[in-house]
Design a protein around this motif. Structure first.
Motif, mmCIF file in Angstrom:
data_model
loop_
_atom_site.group_PDB
_atom_site.id
_atom_site.type_symbol
_atom_site.label_atom_id
_atom_site.label_comp_id
_atom_site.label_asym_id
_atom_site.label_seq_id
_atom_site.Cartn_x
_atom_site.Cartn_y
_atom_site.Cartn_z
ATOM 1 N N ASP A 1 44.720 32.900 37.583
ATOM 2 C CA ASP A 1 45.287 33.784 38.823
ATOM 3 C C ASP A 1 46.640 33.489 39.020
ATOM 4 O O ASP A 1 47.034 32.115 38.885
ATOM 5 N N CYS B 1 44.223 38.520 40.137
ATOM 6 C CA CYS B 1 43.411 37.448 39.556
ATOM 7 C C CYS B 1 43.233 37.745 38.049
ATOM 8 O O CYS B 1 42.900 38.899 37.605
ATOM 9 N N PRO C 1 41.222 38.331 34.975
ATOM 10 C CA PRO C 1 40.089 39.194 34.720
ATOM 11 C C PRO C 1 38.804 38.180 34.298
ATOM 12 O O PRO C 1 37.750 38.475 34.216
ATOM 13 N N ASP C 2 38.968 37.249 33.463
ATOM 14 C CA ASP C 2 38.404 36.195 32.817
ATOM 15 C C ASP C 2 37.723 35.198 33.904
ATOM 16 O O ASP C 2 37.064 34.129 33.517
ATOM 17 N N PRO D 1 33.383 34.471 38.679
ATOM 18 C CA PRO D 1 33.041 35.951 39.593
ATOM 19 C C PRO D 1 32.907 35.313 40.951
ATOM 20 O O PRO D 1 32.773 34.306 41.314
ATOM 21 N N VAL E 1 42.011 41.907 42.525
ATOM 22 C CA VAL E 1 40.798 41.579 41.888
ATOM 23 C C VAL E 1 40.347 42.577 40.777
ATOM 24 O O VAL E 1 40.055 43.657 41.139
ATOM 25 N N ARG F 1 35.423 40.970 37.756
ATOM 26 C CA ARG F 1 35.165 39.821 38.525
ATOM 27 C C ARG F 1 34.143 39.719 39.735
ATOM 28 O O ARG F 1 33.777 38.656 40.430
#
Length: 124
Positions: free
Chosen positions: A3, A16, A18-19, A22, A45, A49
């Motif tokens: 991030d 943020c 993407p990987d 969550p 976001v 996520r």
């Protein structure tokens, strides 16, 4: 990619990864709010996520997450394609339409659309 805070249209945005982990609980959302406070005004976001419960309004998870951002006067931008979720839920379509008319929570298809929203809401 972690991030990262980047300035977009003059606004510091926490983009943020993407990987990244969550956002599956209210505590995850509170942690995200804390991350935004470290120098941003908006959390961008990626859709992937967000836990699937975010898009099932009966769980009330989306409302709880969104309320955290509203309470702290921060913006939340959900970035990505949610068309499959929208196709299966009239309530979600209504929530997205209403949110996109507000100033705190936006659903945008990509970062270009987020930039457009930020530009449109910039103080003049």
């Amino acid at each position: 990619m972690a991030d990262v805070v980047r300035e977009r249209e003059g606004v510091p945005v926490l983009e943020c990864d993407p990987d990244g982990p969550p956002i599956a609980t209210v505590d995850d959302a509170v942690e995200l709010v804390g991350s935004v406070f470290l120098g941003a005004r908006v959390a961008a976001v990626p859709v992937r996520r967000l836990d699937e419960r975010f898009f099932a309004l009966g769980t009330r998870f989306a409302g709880e997450v969104m309320q955290k951002f509203v309470n702290y006067r921060l913006r939340l931008a959900v970035v990505g394609d949610i068309s499959a979720h929208l196709a299966s839920s009239a309530a979600l379509r209504a929530l997205v339409a209403e949110s996109n008319r507000s100033d705190h929570v936006w659903f945008v298809p990509d970062f270009a659309a987020l930039d457009d929203r930020l530009r449109a809401t910039a103080p003049r």
